[in-house]
Design a protein around this motif. Structure first.
Motif, PDB file in Angstrom:
ATOM      1  N   VAL A  30      23.473 -24.653  40.030  1.00  0.00           N
ATOM      2  CA  VAL A  30      24.545 -24.596  41.022  1.00  0.00           C
ATOM      3  C   VAL A  30      24.244 -23.434  41.958  1.00  0.00           C
ATOM      4  O   VAL A  30      24.148 -22.280  41.534  1.00  0.00           O
ATOM      5  N   TRP A  31      24.078 -23.758  43.241  1.00  0.00           N
ATOM      6  CA  TRP A  31      23.622 -22.802  44.242  1.00  0.00           C
ATOM      7  C   TRP A  31      24.587 -21.625  44.382  1.00  0.00           C
ATOM      8  O   TRP A  31      25.759 -21.797  44.682  1.00  0.00           O
ATOM      9  N   LYS A  32      24.065 -20.448  44.156  1.00  0.00           N
ATOM     10  CA  LYS A  32      24.774 -19.177  44.342  1.00  0.00           C
ATOM     11  C   LYS A  32      26.171 -19.168  43.740  1.00  0.00           C
ATOM     12  O   LYS A  32      27.124 -18.699  44.344  1.00  0.00           O
ATOM     13  N   SER A  33      26.275 -19.664  42.548  1.00  0.00           N
ATOM     14  CA  SER A  33      27.557 -19.682  41.845  1.00  0.00           C
ATOM     15  C   SER A  33      27.629 -18.502  40.892  1.00  0.00           C
ATOM     16  O   SER A  33      26.694 -18.232  40.145  1.00  0.00           O
ATOM     17  N   SER A  46      19.786 -19.152  42.522  1.00  0.00           N
ATOM     18  CA  SER A  46      19.707 -18.433  43.794  1.00  0.00           C
ATOM     19  C   SER A  46      18.341 -18.623  44.432  1.00  0.00           C
ATOM     20  O   SER A  46      18.028 -18.013  45.445  1.00  0.00           O
ATOM     21  N   ASP A  47      17.526 -19.466  43.813  1.00  0.00           N
ATOM     22  CA  ASP A  47      16.184 -19.761  44.312  1.00  0.00           C
ATOM     23  C   ASP A  47      15.964 -21.265  44.168  1.00  0.00           C
ATOM     24  O   ASP A  47      16.417 -21.873  43.202  1.00  0.00           O
ATOM     25  N   VAL A  48      15.262 -21.866  45.117  1.00  0.00           N
ATOM     26  CA  VAL A  48      15.030 -23.318  45.070  1.00  0.00           C
ATOM     27  C   VAL A  48      13.776 -23.684  44.284  1.00  0.00           C
ATOM     28  O   VAL A  48      13.546 -24.858  44.004  1.00  0.00           O
ATOM     29  N   THR A  49      12.996 -22.696  43.917  1.00  0.00           N
ATOM     30  CA  THR A  49      11.752 -22.940  43.192  1.00  0.00           C
ATOM     31  C   THR A  49      12.004 -23.714  41.905  1.00  0.00           C
ATOM     32  O   THR A  49      12.896 -23.383  41.130  1.00  0.00           O
ATOM     33  N   ASP A  64      20.886 -21.221  54.841  1.00  0.00           N
ATOM     34  CA  ASP A  64      19.890 -20.577  53.986  1.00  0.00           C
ATOM     35  C   ASP A  64      19.331 -21.554  52.959  1.00  0.00           C
ATOM     36  O   ASP A  64      18.132 -21.571  52.685  1.00  0.00           O
ATOM     37  N   LEU A  65      20.188 -22.417  52.430  1.00  0.00           N
ATOM     38  CA  LEU A  65      19.737 -23.407  51.452  1.00  0.00           C
ATOM     39  C   LEU A  65      18.812 -24.426  52.112  1.00  0.00           C
ATOM     40  O   LEU A  65      17.734 -24.723  51.598  1.00  0.00           O
ATOM     41  N   ALA A  70      13.447 -26.631  53.009  1.00  0.00           N
ATOM     42  CA  ALA A  70      12.451 -27.115  53.973  1.00  0.00           C
ATOM     43  C   ALA A  70      11.104 -26.452  53.734  1.00  0.00           C
ATOM     44  O   ALA A  70      10.066 -27.122  53.721  1.00  0.00           O
ATOM     45  N   VAL A  71      11.106 -25.157  53.522  1.00  0.00           N
ATOM     46  CA  VAL A  71       9.861 -24.424  53.272  1.00  0.00           C
ATOM     47  C   VAL A  71       9.212 -24.894  51.973  1.00  0.00           C
ATOM     48  O   VAL A  71       7.994 -25.037  51.887  1.00  0.00           O
TER      49      VAL A  71
END
Length: 88
Positions: A30-33, A46-49, A64-65, A70-71
């Motif tokens: 969960v993104w930045k929860s 907090s990281d998409v890796t 930011d997400l 995209a990167v």
């Protein structure tokens, strides 16, 4: 499959619970929860890796997400019940 969820409201929370029932989903971040309890299949992110896909229930996804995904080459899926938004 590892899914990153940006749950900005009740829809995102329900979607995450539905995804947990799917056997192919190994982990949901969960993104930045700060409220997400870590289990063997869920936790804050907090990281998409390491994620295969990101999903958001926001009509205006967090820049930011989207930029990080995209990167990293991770697709982002946006949910909407707005009839004015055409698929594609």
């Amino acid at each position: 499959m590892r899914v990153l969820v940006d749950a900005t409201g009740e829809v995102g929370q329900r979607a995450a619970n539905i995804l947990l029932a799917e056997e192919r989903v190994e982990f949901i971040g969960v993104w930045k929860s700060t409220a997400t309890k870590r289990t063997s299949r869920t936790g804050a992110a907090s990281d998409v890796t390491g994620f295969d896909i990101a999903v958001s229930d926001s009509l205006e996804p967090r820049p930011d997400l989207v930029a990080r995904c995209a990167v990293a080459g991770i697709p982002v899926v946006l949910w909407s019940d707005d009839a004015g938004i055409a698929p594609g």
